[in-house]
Design a protein around this motif. Structure first.
Motif, short mmCIF file in Angstrom:
data_model
loop_
_atom_site.label_atom_id
_atom_site.label_comp_id
_atom_site.label_asym_id
_atom_site.label_seq_id
_atom_site.Cartn_x
_atom_site.Cartn_y
_atom_site.Cartn_z
N ASN A 426 0.84 -1.19 0.00
CA ASN A 426 0.00 0.00 0.00
C ASN A 426 0.87 1.24 0.00
O ASN A 426 1.94 1.26 0.62
CB ASN A 426 -0.91 0.02 1.23
CG ASN A 426 -2.33 0.41 0.89
OD1 ASN A 426 -2.63 0.87 -0.20
ND2 ASN A 426 -3.23 0.21 1.84
N ARG A 430 -2.42 5.95 1.54
CA ARG A 430 -3.51 5.03 1.85
C ARG A 430 -3.39 4.48 3.27
O ARG A 430 -4.39 4.25 3.96
CB ARG A 430 -3.53 3.88 0.84
CG ARG A 430 -3.85 4.31 -0.59
CD ARG A 430 -5.26 4.85 -0.70
NE ARG A 430 -5.62 5.16 -2.08
CZ ARG A 430 -6.79 5.63 -2.47
NH1 ARG A 430 -7.73 5.86 -1.57
NH2 ARG A 430 -7.04 5.91 -3.74
N GLU A 431 -2.16 4.26 3.72
CA GLU A 431 -1.94 3.80 5.09
C GLU A 431 -2.35 4.89 6.09
O GLU A 431 -2.97 4.60 7.12
CB GLU A 431 -0.47 3.43 5.31
CG GLU A 431 0.00 2.20 4.55
CD GLU A 431 -0.63 0.92 5.08
OE1 GLU A 431 -0.99 0.86 6.26
OE2 GLU A 431 -0.76 -0.03 4.27
N ASP A 433 -4.60 7.11 5.63
CA ASP A 433 -6.07 7.19 5.61
C ASP A 433 -6.71 6.15 6.52
O ASP A 433 -7.86 6.31 6.94
CB ASP A 433 -6.58 7.00 4.18
CG ASP A 433 -6.32 8.21 3.30
OD1 ASP A 433 -6.12 9.31 3.86
OD2 ASP A 433 -6.30 8.07 2.06
N GLN A 434 -5.99 5.07 6.82
CA GLN A 434 -6.55 4.01 7.65
C GLN A 434 -6.28 4.21 9.13
O GLN A 434 -6.72 3.41 9.96
CB GLN A 434 -5.99 2.65 7.20
CG GLN A 434 -6.43 2.25 5.79
CD GLN A 434 -5.75 0.98 5.30
OE1 GLN A 434 -5.19 0.22 6.10
NE2 GLN A 434 -5.78 0.74 4.00
#
Length: 556
Positions: A426, A430-431, A433-434
Motif C-alpha cells: 500500500n 492510503r496507510e 487514511d486508515q
C-alpha cells in the motif's frame, strides 16, 4: 431613415437557399458554444495550458501512468508538481562540460577564514570563503558544486554540519556554528563538481529503466515471473495497478492465462542502462568523489563565560528546524534550537510509550527503529504478523502498557534484490487514511532512498500525496502527532548515477518545501548523519538512538 434590426430570423430570410441557411445555423451554434465556454470556470484553466506549452509536455508524462478516463481531475496536481520542478531546474541549470580539466578541482580551489579572530567563543559563527577553481587554476564563473561541510573534534566525539551558501559565481560561503570548546577541525568536501551535478540531474530525469523490476505471479501451484516497472516500453498487454485518486501507477507485462490479481512478490536489480556519457562517468570515479578542499584548517574555541545564552523552548512539533539543527558531543546528539529531555533511563522511555500507537511508514532506515526499540525496551515483544523476510510488516506490543509500534514499508518504487511480498502492499497516503488518530497516536514517515534512481517527478508526486493524506488526517484527528524523518547520507562508493547523495539532498529540499506549512515535527537525519560522519545507508545505533530521542521529545 432608421436601419432595420438584424435578428436571426431577418438574416435567415436574406440567405438564398436552404444549404446556406444550414451553414449559418451551424456557425451560430458554434459561436454560442464558444461564448458559454469562455465564460465558464474551465476557460481560465484551458487558457493557462494554452499559454504554457511546457505544462502540456509535462502532462504527457502522466499520461503514461493513467488511462485517459482517470486524467480528468489532475491539472492542479500537475501544476503543483511543475512549480517545484521549475524551481529545481533554476537551481540546477545545465553546465558546460568541455573536458575534465575544466571542471572544479578540490586541489586548486581555496578556502579562507573570513575575519579571523584571536579568540573564538562557543556560540560564535565562523565563516569560510571558498573560491572554486578548475584544474588549470582558473576561477570558476558559475556555482552549482555539491559540497559537504563539517567541523569535528574526534577526541570529544563531537561533530556538526556546516551550512553552504552558493553565490552562483564560483564562490561559496561556508558557515560553522561553534557549539563546543576545544580544538576544532574544519572540513569541506567537494562531493561533485557542478558539471557532474548537471549531468546527474539530466540523467536522472531521462528514464525509468535503470532498475529492473521482476514480478512473481501465482499460476495455480507454480510461480511465474514477468517484467514490471513504473513505466514499460512495450506494446504488449499490461497489468495496470492504478491509484486513480493519487495518480500513482505501476505496471507488469501480462502473462497469458494469469490474472493480474495473482501478483504475490517482487524483486529488483540494477540494469546496465546509463544516461551518462563516457566522459561524464569519469567524474564519478571513487577518487573524484568527496575530495577534501580544506587542508589542516583548525581553530581553538573557548567557553567565554561572559556570554549569556537565551533560554530555549522545549522541543515540540511544529517548530522550524534550522540547519544545522544540532551537533554531537561525547557521542550524543544535542539540539541547537530547542530544549530536549533526556530519555536515558528505561523508566522514562516506558512512561513516554505508555498508551501510544506508533506507526512507522517508510523504508528500512525506519525499520531500524523497531529493532532498536525491541533491543532497549525489553517489554516490547514482536507479534508474528504471518509474513516472511525483512520487509514484512513488523509489530511490537506491550500489552500491559497498551503500546503498539508498527513498521510497514512504503510501496513502489521499492529497490532491493531480496524478494518482498506484494500481498498487502500500500502507498503511504492510503496507510495514513486508515489511521483513526488521537492524542496517543504518532506517525513517523521516511522515504527517499528507493526513489533516487528514478525521475524526480515520482518523488514530488508521492510527497504531495503524503501531504494531502496528512491534511485529511488532521481534519478528523488534529491532535495526532506526525513526524517526518528526512533521508540520511549514505556510502559514496555506490553507483553515483543511481544513489548519489546529491539526489538525496534534492529530495530533502522537496520535503522541506512540501511540508513547510504543516504542523509536523522534523527529524533531520541528513544533518545528524553528517555530524556523526555516518556514511552508511543504515546508520549505527548511536544515530538511531539520537533519532528516537528526538521522536520521544516530540510525542511526550
Amino acid at each position: 431613415m432608421t436601419s432595420p434590426i438584424l435578428t436571426p430570423r431577418t438574416l435567415l430570410s436574406l440567405l438564398p437557399n436552404a444549404s446556406a441557411r444550414k451553414l449559418f445555423l451551424m456557425v451560430l451554434i458554434i459561436f454560442v458554444f464558444w461564448v458559454v465556454f469562455m465564460t465558464s470556470k474551465d476557460h481560465t484553466e484551458f487558457m493557462f495550458h494554452l499559454k504554457n506549452p511546457i505544462i502540456l509536455r509535462r502532462w504527457s508524462i502522466f499520461k503514461e501512468f493513467l488511462p485517459s478516463e482517470e486524467l480528468q481531475n489532475t491539472p492542479s496536481s500537475v501544476e503543483a508538481d511543475m512549480a517545484i520542478l521549475e524551481k529545481l531546474n533554476q537551481q540546477i541549470p545545465p553546465r558546460p562540460f568541455l573536458n575534465h580539466s575544466s571542471t572544479t578541482s578540490a586541489k586548486h580551489s581555496t578556502a579562507t577564514i573570513l575575519n579571523p579572530q584571536r579568540v573564538y567563543c562557543i556560540g560564535d559563527q565562523l565563516d569560510v570563503l571558498l573560491v572554486a577553481k578548475d584544474y588549470f587554476g582558473h576561477r570558476k564563473e558559475y556555482g552549482g558544486d555539491f559540497l559537504r561541510a563539517r567541523m569535528s573534534s574526534p577526541a570529544l566525539k563531537a561533530g556538526a554540519s556546516g551550512k553552504v551558501t552558493d553565490f552562483n559565481n564560483g564562490t561559496y560561503l561556508v558557515s560553522f556554528t561553534l557549539f563546543w570548546e576545544g580544538r576544532v577541525s574544519l572540513s569541506i568536501l567537494l562531493m561533485h563538481p557542478s558539471e557532474g551535478v548537471s549531468a546527474l540531474w539530466r540523467a536522472r530525469n531521462q528514464g525509468y529503466d535503470r532498475i529492473i523490476f521482476t514480478g512473481q505471479f501465482l499460476n495455480g501451484t507454480a510461480h511465474v515471473l514477468t517484467e514490471c516497472g513504473l513505466s514499460l516500453n512495450t506494446s504488449g498487454e499490461l497489468c495496470q495497478y492504478l491509484d486513480a485518486r493519487d495518480h500513482e501507477a505501476f505496471y507488469c507485462l501480462k502473462l497469458r492465462g494469469v490474472p493480474c490479481e495473482a501478483l504475490t512478490h517482487m524483486t529488483t536489480k540494477n540494469s546496465d542502462v546509463s544516461y551518462l556519457s563516457l566522459k561524464e562517468k569519469l567524474l564519478f570515479r571513487r577518487f573524484n568523489i568527496g575530495v577534501e578542499v580544506v587542508k589542516n584548517l583548525a581553530i581553538t574555541v573557548s567557553p567565554c563565560k561572559n556570554k549569556t545564552e537565551s533560554k530555549k523552548r522545549k522541543c515540540q512539533i511544529g517548530m522550524e528546524t534550522p540547519f544545522p539543527s544540532g551537533y554531537t558531543l561525547r557521542g550524543r546528539w544535542i539540539t541547537s534550537h530547542c530544549e530536549q529531555n533526556e530519555f536515558r533511563e528505561i523508566k522514562y522511555i516506558n512512561n513516554c510509550l505508555a498508551r501510544k500507537l506508533i506507526y512507522l511508514m517508510g523504508d528500512s532506515t525506519l525499520r531500524q527503529w523497531i529493532y532498536y526499540l525491541h533491543q532497549v525496551v525489553k517489554t516490547l515483544k514482536f507479534f508474528d504478523h504471518h509474513g516472511s523476510g525483512l520487509f514484512k510488516t513488523h509489530i511490537l506490543l506491550d500489552t500491559e502498557r497498551h503500546t503498539l509500534v508498527q513498521w510497514k514499508k512504503h510501496s513502489h518504487p521499492f529497490v532491493t534484490q531480496k524478494l518482498f511480498s506484494m500481498k498487502d502492499d500500500n502507498y503511504i497516503p492510503r496507510e495514513i487514511d486508515q489511521v483513526a488518530g488521537d492524542s496517543g497516536t504518532a506517525i513517523v514517515i521516511s522515504f527517499g532512498q528507493h526513489f533516487r534512481p528514478f525521475p524526480i517527478n515520482i518523488f514530488i508526486r508521492r510527497a504531495i500525496n503524503v501531504k494531502k493524506a496528512i491534511e485529511r488526517l488532521f481534519l478528523r484527528s488534529p491532535e495526532t502527532k506526525v513526524i517526518i524523518k528526512t533521508e540520511n547520507i549514505r556510502e559514496i562508493s555506490e553507483n553515483a548515477e543511481l544513489f548519489s547523495d546529491f539526489h538525496g539532498s534534492i529530495q530533502n529540499l522537496i520535503i522541506r518545501d512540501v511540508f513547510r506549512d504543516l504542523n509536523v515535527g522534523i527529524i533531520d537525519a541528513w544533518d545528524m548523519t553528517i555530524a556523526y560522519r555516518s556514511e552508511n545507508v543504515h546508520p549505527p545505533d548511536s544515530v538511531i538512538e539520537s533519532q528516537i530521542g528526538m521522536f520521544l521529545n516530540y510525542i511526550c
